[in-house]
Enzyme design. Structure first.
Site, PDB file in Angstrom:
ATOM      1  N   LYS A  54      42.036  23.542  47.565  1.00  0.00           N
ATOM      2  CA  LYS A  54      43.603  23.767  47.114  1.00  0.00           C
ATOM      3  C   LYS A  54      43.632  24.459  45.623  1.00  0.00           C
ATOM      4  O   LYS A  54      44.800  24.783  45.433  1.00  0.00           O
ATOM      5  CB  LYS A  54      44.139  22.403  47.219  1.00  0.00           C
ATOM      6  CG  LYS A  54      44.433  21.961  48.555  1.00  0.00           C
ATOM      7  CD  LYS A  54      45.670  22.684  49.327  1.00  0.00           C
ATOM      8  CE  LYS A  54      46.087  22.038  50.518  1.00  0.00           C
ATOM      9  NZ  LYS A  54      47.231  22.372  51.126  1.00  0.00           N
ATOM     10  N   SER A 312      36.287  21.470  53.482  1.00  0.00           N
ATOM     11  CA  SER A 312      37.692  21.691  52.955  1.00  0.00           C
ATOM     12  C   SER A 312      37.703  20.925  51.784  1.00  0.00           C
ATOM     13  O   SER A 312      38.640  21.263  50.898  1.00  0.00           O
ATOM     14  CB  SER A 312      38.930  21.890  53.632  1.00  0.00           C
ATOM     15  OG  SER A 312      39.043  20.960  54.527  1.00  0.00           O
TER      16      SER A 312
END
Length: 323
Positions: A54, A312
């Site tokens: 992110k 992720s």
């Protein structure tokens, strides 16, 4: 007139000039998974500056803003990883960020936001789920004239996230036959698919969702954006009730297949990463690997096909394991 995917591709191009001010490219690691006899690689976003991907979108979006927009203050809503990305960007860009987080956010994630952002961030706990938190953040931004930085439904944010795919293309390990990407709001999946298909048109991009979080798959089946009444929060990083206004048409046009996985299948993927690499992804961070393993076990992946998955994130909330 350029299409939405053309605009996204251009944003990824621009992002390549920004994001590496705060992080290095992450490794692409070949995995040695038990009982899987096909080449599979993991994009190790857990090794980035906030232990999740992110940072790419948050920093790119904030760096692309004018100084005037940043001076008005940044507002964000997040249950964890986007909040850390915004906090890191606020510190580097020397601006203020007010970050709304659900009341249920574990203390460890709040601590990480403060560690990355220091005096540049203020955390406001509000709501019991992301949607309630986001509504409050939007209202705050409108009232105070601040700039809202969306975690996924923004082309500039997605542009930053797409640099992950650029690193895969530049790795020299391709071309790949398959890519597996987790879907929450759909920003990462859309940007990865957009970039990969420009360079490897024959690649099959598979979007992976939790079986009780499948807002994107449900929306595709019904032909419009669907707001789920309930989403399971075991994979908290992908617990989104409704796809974004941008991400829905992008995923519709760019993702080849949608697969859903159970929490048990996600736990099996976490275990596989631990056994192969001594890495413990957070549940949403292992979702793409869970999708690959499910399709391999069902005979949908040939031994000669080369695949990659995106690990992720690894901001594991270990309190979940005691419940």
């Amino acid at each position: 007139m350029s299409t939405l995917s053309d605009r996204l591709f251009e944003e990824i191009l621009q992002a390549r000039q920004r994001v590496y001010a705060v992080g290095e490219p992450t490794p692409l690691q070949k995995l040695n998974l038990p009982a899987i006899h096909a080449p599979v690689y993991a994009k190790r976003e857990d090794l980035g500056p906030i232990r999740a991907y992110k940072w790419r979108g948050a920093y790119n979006c904030m760096a692309a803003l004018s100084q005037e927009a940043r001076d008005k203050g940044i507002v964000a809503a997040s249950a964890g990883n986007h909040a850390q990305g915004v906090a890191l960007a606020a510190s580097v860009l020397n601006c203020r960020a007010t970050i709304f987080m659900p009341r249920s956010t574990p203390e460890v994630k709040q601590t990480e936001v403060r560690r990355h952002g220091g005096s540049h961030v203020e955390i406001i706990l509000h709501g019991d789920c992301y949607d309630e938190t986001a509504d409050a953040a939007h209202e705050y931004a409108e009232t105070h004239g601040s700039t809202f930085v969306h975690p996924y439904d923004d082309l500039v944010t997605m542009g930053g996230q797409g640099t992950l795919a650029d690193e895969v293309v530049m790795s020299g390990e391709g071309p790949f036959d398959r890519a597996y990407v987790a879907i929450g709001g759909g920003g990462l999946a859309a940007s990865v698919a957009c970039w990969l298909k420009k360079f490897w048109p024959d690649i099959k991009v598979v979007g992976v969702e939790g079986v009780d979080q499948a807002s994107m798959k449900t929306s595709m089946e019904q032909g419009h954006r669907v707001n789920l009444d309930y989403v399971d929060v075991f994979c908290d990083g992908t617990a989104v009730h409704i796809p974004g206004e941008y991400t829905y048409p992008l995923c519709r046009d760019l993702i080849d297949e949608f697969v859903t996985v159970t929490n048990n299948e996600v736990c099996q993927a976490i275990r596989a990463m631990w056994e192969s690499s001594r890495v413990v992804p957070e549940p949403s961070g292992a979702m793409s690997l869970a999708g690959f393993m499910k399709q391999w076990n069902e005979g949908q992946v040939r031994p000669d096909e080369k695949s990659f998955v995106v690990i992720s994130g690894a901001n594991m909330d270990f309190t979940q394991l005691t419940q």
